[in-house]
Enzyme design. Sequence first.
Site, PDB file in Angstrom:
ATOM      1  CG  ASN A 100      -1.682   1.274   1.407  1.00 33.83           C
ATOM      2  OD1 ASN A 100      -1.795   2.063   0.466  1.00 33.83           O
ATOM      3  ND2 ASN A 100      -2.231   1.492   2.591  1.00 33.83           N
ATOM      4  CE  LYS A 142       0.485   3.642   4.932  1.00 30.69           C
ATOM      5  NZ  LYS A 142       0.182   3.816   6.336  1.00 30.69           N
ATOM      6  CG  HIS A 153      -5.857   1.844   5.186  1.00 25.38           C
ATOM      7  ND1 HIS A 153      -5.422   2.828   6.046  1.00 25.38           N
ATOM      8  CD2 HIS A 153      -4.787   1.022   4.995  1.00 25.38           C
ATOM      9  CE1 HIS A 153      -4.146   2.609   6.351  1.00 25.38           C
ATOM     10  NE2 HIS A 153      -3.745   1.521   5.728  1.00 25.38           N
ATOM     11  CD  GLU A 205      -3.048   5.637   6.681  1.00 27.18           C
ATOM     12  OE1 GLU A 205      -3.057   5.728   5.440  1.00 27.18           O
ATOM     13  OE2 GLU A 205      -2.075   5.185   7.321  1.00 27.18           O
ATOM     14  CD  GLU A 234      -3.538  -2.556   7.361  1.00 29.06           C
ATOM     15  OE1 GLU A 234      -2.426  -2.793   6.880  1.00 29.06           O
ATOM     16  OE2 GLU A 234      -4.167  -1.519   7.131  1.00 29.06           O
ATOM     17  N   GLY A 240       2.167   2.406  10.665  1.00 25.76           N
ATOM     18  CA  GLY A 240       3.082   3.537  10.496  1.00 25.76           C
ATOM     19  C   GLY A 240       3.764   3.998  11.780  1.00 25.76           C
ATOM     20  CB  SER A 244       5.086  -1.398  12.079  1.00 27.10           C
ATOM     21  OG  SER A 244       4.621  -0.073  12.250  1.00 27.10           O
TER      22      SER A 244
HETATM   23  C1  PEP Z   1      -0.766   0.253   5.881  1.00 23.70           C
HETATM   24  O1  PEP Z   1      -0.708   1.366   5.368  1.00 23.70           O
HETATM   25  O2  PEP Z   1      -1.722  -0.478   5.633  1.00 23.70           O
HETATM   26  C2  PEP Z   1       0.313  -0.162   6.769  1.00 23.70           C
HETATM   27  C3  PEP Z   1       0.225  -1.321   7.343  1.00 23.70           C
HETATM   28  O3  PEP Z   1       1.346   0.727   6.942  1.00 23.70           O
HETATM   29  P1  PEP Z   1       2.770   0.407   7.639  1.00 23.70           P
HETATM   30  O4  PEP Z   1       3.274  -0.889   7.090  1.00 23.70           O
HETATM   31  O5  PEP Z   1       3.638   1.563   7.271  1.00 23.70           O
HETATM   32  O6  PEP Z   1       2.515   0.315   9.119  1.00 23.70           O
END
Ligand code: PEP
Length: 250
Positions: free
Chosen positions: A9, A11, A94, A96, A166, A172, A211
């Site tokens: 992803n 983003k 997601h 976000e 997630e 992040g 992460s």
């Molecule tokens: C994500 O954006 O779905 C995500 C898991 O980000 P990160 O790996 O940076 O934590």
Amino acid sequence: MRRKLVAGNWKMHGSRLDNGPLVEAILGAPTHANVECLICPPFVYLAEIARELRGSTVRLGAQNLSAEAQGPYTGEISAAMLRDVGCDYVIVGHSERRTLFGEDDLLVARKFAAAQARGLTPILCVGEQLSEREADRTHEVIARQLDAVLDLTGIASLARAVIAYEPVWAIGTGHTASPAQAQDVHAFIRQRLAHRDAKIAASLQILYGGSVKKGNVRDLFAQSDVDGGLIGGASLKSEEFLSIMAAARG
Ligand code: PEP
């Protein structure tokens, strides 16, 4: 045996200049029959990257879509448009989108349905906030997010979908869930779905996201209910992303 899926992803990152070498590196990675690779760049790069991926096994997905099929919705992108430019997958719900853009469970469910109506495979993201985990409400929150989709589209729809667990506190932040925490929630999701349809639950791919990096991925992917990862930050660095793909190959 379920195949592993490694999904990047991106983003709101990237540029035409940066995307080229990243896509080239991903296309150069070894392939494996049991591992699928997917990248989800921003909308504006999808058509160009679709052309670059043509003939390869790397799949293309979007990060969001409209719940509406078409019409006067300025700035929105429909499922049909995503199919038109070569997407097979789309991320829905997601964290976000949920927290920064106010998407509630019902809107996420409608987006899930809109994606499937046009032949896209939705990657449904679910996950708890830190305060919810600390209050021991993780399973309750995940159940609510799942049920919103099941109530609208039914268990059969999960045969054409992927789920990504997630935890919001891990996205992040550099604080990943422990392999045991991830496994616990993945097993909870699978069991909850198995009450409705054991076969669909058994074949469903459940990704972990939050992460994930080359340094922690092997232990996460070794969990029996973890079928790959949704990778944010680390998907923008070819060396990291290729290491994660290598971990998925085993
Ligand atoms: C994500 O954006 O779905 C995500 C898991 O980000 P990160 O790996 O940076 O934590």
